[in-house]
Motif scaffolding. Structure first.
Motif, short mmCIF file in Angstrom:
data_model
loop_
_atom_site.label_atom_id
_atom_site.label_comp_id
_atom_site.label_asym_id
_atom_site.label_seq_id
_atom_site.Cartn_x
_atom_site.Cartn_y
_atom_site.Cartn_z
N ALA A 186 -6.21 -51.04 -75.74
CA ALA A 186 -4.91 -50.36 -75.81
C ALA A 186 -4.11 -50.84 -77.02
CB ALA A 186 -4.12 -50.61 -74.52
N LEU A 187 -4.34 -52.09 -77.44
CA LEU A 187 -3.62 -52.63 -78.60
C LEU A 187 -4.33 -52.28 -79.91
CD1 LEU A 187 -2.66 -56.16 -77.17
CD2 LEU A 187 -1.13 -54.21 -77.54
N GLY A 188 -5.44 -51.53 -79.80
CA GLY A 188 -6.17 -51.12 -81.00
C GLY A 188 -7.04 -52.22 -81.56
N ILE A 189 -7.38 -53.22 -80.73
CA ILE A 189 -8.21 -54.34 -81.19
C ILE A 189 -9.64 -54.06 -80.74
CG2 ILE A 189 -8.64 -56.83 -81.02
CD1 ILE A 189 -5.54 -57.01 -80.33
N ALA A 190 -10.46 -53.57 -81.66
CA ALA A 190 -11.83 -53.17 -81.29
C ALA A 190 -12.78 -54.36 -81.38
CB ALA A 190 -12.30 -52.05 -82.19
N GLY A 191 -12.44 -55.32 -82.22
CA GLY A 191 -13.33 -56.47 -82.44
C GLY A 191 -13.06 -57.58 -81.45
N PRO A 192 -13.60 -58.76 -81.72
CA PRO A 192 -13.45 -59.87 -80.78
C PRO A 192 -12.10 -60.57 -80.89
CG PRO A 192 -14.79 -60.55 -82.64
CD PRO A 192 -14.46 -59.10 -82.87
N ALA A 193 -11.78 -61.34 -79.86
CA ALA A 193 -10.55 -62.13 -79.83
C ALA A 193 -10.90 -63.53 -79.35
CB ALA A 193 -9.54 -61.49 -78.87
N ASP A 194 -10.00 -64.46 -79.63
CA ASP A 194 -10.11 -65.81 -79.05
C ASP A 194 -9.52 -65.75 -77.65
OD1 ASP A 194 -11.00 -66.93 -81.59
OD2 ASP A 194 -8.92 -66.78 -82.26
N PHE A 195 -10.17 -66.39 -76.68
CA PHE A 195 -9.67 -66.40 -75.30
C PHE A 195 -9.40 -67.82 -74.85
CE2 PHE A 195 -11.56 -62.25 -75.51
CZ PHE A 195 -10.70 -61.48 -74.74
N VAL A 196 -8.19 -68.05 -74.35
CA VAL A 196 -7.79 -69.36 -73.83
C VAL A 196 -7.52 -69.17 -72.34
CG1 VAL A 196 -6.11 -71.23 -74.04
CG2 VAL A 196 -6.69 -69.86 -76.06
N GLY A 197 -8.37 -69.74 -71.48
CA GLY A 197 -8.22 -69.51 -70.04
C GLY A 197 -8.04 -70.79 -69.28
N LEU A 198 -7.09 -70.79 -68.36
CA LEU A 198 -6.87 -71.96 -67.51
C LEU A 198 -7.28 -71.64 -66.08
CD1 LEU A 198 -4.34 -74.68 -67.41
CD2 LEU A 198 -4.33 -73.19 -65.40
N SER A 199 -8.11 -72.48 -65.52
CA SER A 199 -8.53 -72.40 -64.13
C SER A 199 -9.09 -71.01 -63.82
CB SER A 199 -7.38 -72.80 -63.22
OG SER A 199 -7.90 -73.16 -61.95
N MET A 200 -8.43 -70.20 -62.97
CA MET A 200 -8.96 -68.85 -62.73
C MET A 200 -9.09 -68.09 -64.04
SD MET A 200 -7.53 -65.91 -60.14
CE MET A 200 -6.11 -65.42 -61.14
N GLY A 201 -8.18 -68.36 -64.99
CA GLY A 201 -8.26 -67.71 -66.30
C GLY A 201 -9.53 -68.10 -67.05
N GLY A 202 -9.98 -69.35 -66.86
CA GLY A 202 -11.23 -69.79 -67.49
C GLY A 202 -12.43 -69.12 -66.83
N ILE A 203 -12.34 -68.93 -65.51
CA ILE A 203 -13.42 -68.24 -64.79
C ILE A 203 -13.53 -66.80 -65.32
CG2 ILE A 203 -14.14 -67.40 -62.51
CD1 ILE A 203 -12.67 -69.89 -61.32
N ILE A 204 -12.38 -66.19 -65.54
CA ILE A 204 -12.35 -64.82 -66.09
C ILE A 204 -12.93 -64.82 -67.51
CG2 ILE A 204 -10.79 -62.95 -66.82
CD1 ILE A 204 -8.95 -63.85 -64.44
N ALA A 205 -12.56 -65.83 -68.31
CA ALA A 205 -13.07 -65.91 -69.69
C ALA A 205 -14.59 -66.07 -69.69
CB ALA A 205 -12.40 -67.06 -70.43
N LEU A 206 -15.12 -66.84 -68.74
CA LEU A 206 -16.58 -66.99 -68.66
C LEU A 206 -17.23 -65.65 -68.31
CD1 LEU A 206 -17.10 -70.43 -66.87
CD2 LEU A 206 -17.74 -69.81 -69.23
N ASP A 207 -16.57 -64.88 -67.44
CA ASP A 207 -17.12 -63.57 -67.09
C ASP A 207 -17.11 -62.64 -68.31
OD1 ASP A 207 -18.19 -61.81 -64.95
OD2 ASP A 207 -16.47 -60.61 -65.59
N LEU A 208 -16.08 -62.78 -69.16
CA LEU A 208 -16.06 -61.99 -70.39
C LEU A 208 -17.26 -62.32 -71.26
CD1 LEU A 208 -12.30 -62.15 -71.38
CD2 LEU A 208 -13.62 -60.06 -71.06
N TRP A 209 -17.55 -63.63 -71.34
CA TRP A 209 -18.73 -64.02 -72.14
C TRP A 209 -20.01 -63.44 -71.54
CZ3 TRP A 209 -19.92 -65.41 -76.80
CH2 TRP A 209 -21.22 -65.80 -77.04
#
Ligand code: MLT
Length: 270
Positions: free
Chosen positions: A80-103
């Motif tokens: 939605a923000l027009g970012i088609a390429g990759p981004a850096d992800f910083v996840g804490l706790s449940m956010g880190g679990i979500i970041a691992l799922d992204l990987w």
């Protein structure tokens, strides 16, 4: 701003600055505001994208949550923000679990990972039973008693009482339905331990010295399983270093972010 995802859900998302996108993914039952200091102190060449995950903060309450759906929401936010390429992800706790799922499912959208005070393993049967009882209690008694029971383990004993009071109030505003749904989502999370060895993007693993939920020894196991990962332990912090020790956390984060993409004299933080 409000970003519609999955056709029917409006997520609240704070977007600041210009440059390479870095997405800050909060834990449970927190909200994007936990990254306020971190986003303000980010390197000048980064655009901060700070969502309130489905059900949390200013996003509408959720009756059902899945880690995979929350990961897909982040991809939809980037789209939605027009970012088609990759981004850096910083996840804490449940956010880190979500970041691992992204990987696991969207590696082309991930340029680096910061895994802070998080978990790679699946829930144990005892842990899952505990999470189900938290879900039941939230639905029966409301959010506040659940938060009061949780808080001493979430924030370290050294945290400023005003900060503790603020976060007690904010966490207790999370709807009982969301607390129940997130507890069940965490109980059902996949085992990502085998995934760690496949992580080939730059990765920083962060621990809180006094974290009793995801203690430093468990974060060191995650570090050891990720080839070439960096590690930082934030002194005098419990489970939420960006809130408890914001300056030390930002120093560790920014060292990593500027190592993988140095700031130039032309970069100006907006
Ligand atoms: C979190 O901060 O997201 C929670 O502590 C997750 C958990 O309970 O495992």
């Amino acid at each position: 701003m409000i970003i519609p995802v999955d056709d029917s859900t409006d997520l609240s998302c704070d977007v600041r600055g210009h440059g390479r996108p870095v997405v800050f993914v909060h834990g449970f039952p927190l909200r994007g505001l936990m990254w306020a200091r971190t986003a303000a102190m980010r390197p000048a060449n980064r655009r901060a994208i700070v969502p309130d995950l489905r059900g949390h903060g200013a996003s509408p309450p959720a009756r059902s949550l899945r880690i995979e759906r929350m990961a897909d929401d982040l991809v939809e936010i980037l789209d939605a923000l027009g970012i088609a390429g990759p981004a850096d992800f910083v996840g804490l706790s449940m956010g880190g679990i979500i970041a691992l799922d992204l990987w696991r499912r969207h590696p082309a959208r991930v340029s680096s990972l910061v895994l802070c005070c998080t978990r790679a393993d699946a829930e144990s049967p005892e842990g899952a039973a505990l999470r189900r009882s938290v879900a039941d209690r939230a639905l029966r008694e409301g959010s506040a008693p659940v938060i009061d029971a949780m808080l001493p383990r979430v924030l370290g004993s050294g945290v400023d009482p005003a900060v503790r009071g603020l976060w007690r109030g904010l966490m207790a505003k999370t709807s009982p339905a969301t607390i129940a749904a997130a507890s069940i989502a965490l109980a059902k999370r996949r085992d990502s331990t085998g995934l760690l060895g496949t992580i080939s993007c730059p990765t920083l693993v962060v621990a809180g010295e006094h974290d009793v939920i995801t203690p430093p020894a468990s974060m060191e196991r995650i570090r050891d399983a990720i080839p070439g990962s960096r590690y930082a332990m934030i002194a005098a912090s419990g489970h939420i270093p960006p809130v408890e020790q914001p300056t030390a956390f930002s120093e560790a984060l920014n060292d990593f972010l500027t190592e993988i993409d140095p700031v130039t004299p032309l970069d100006r933080r907006a």
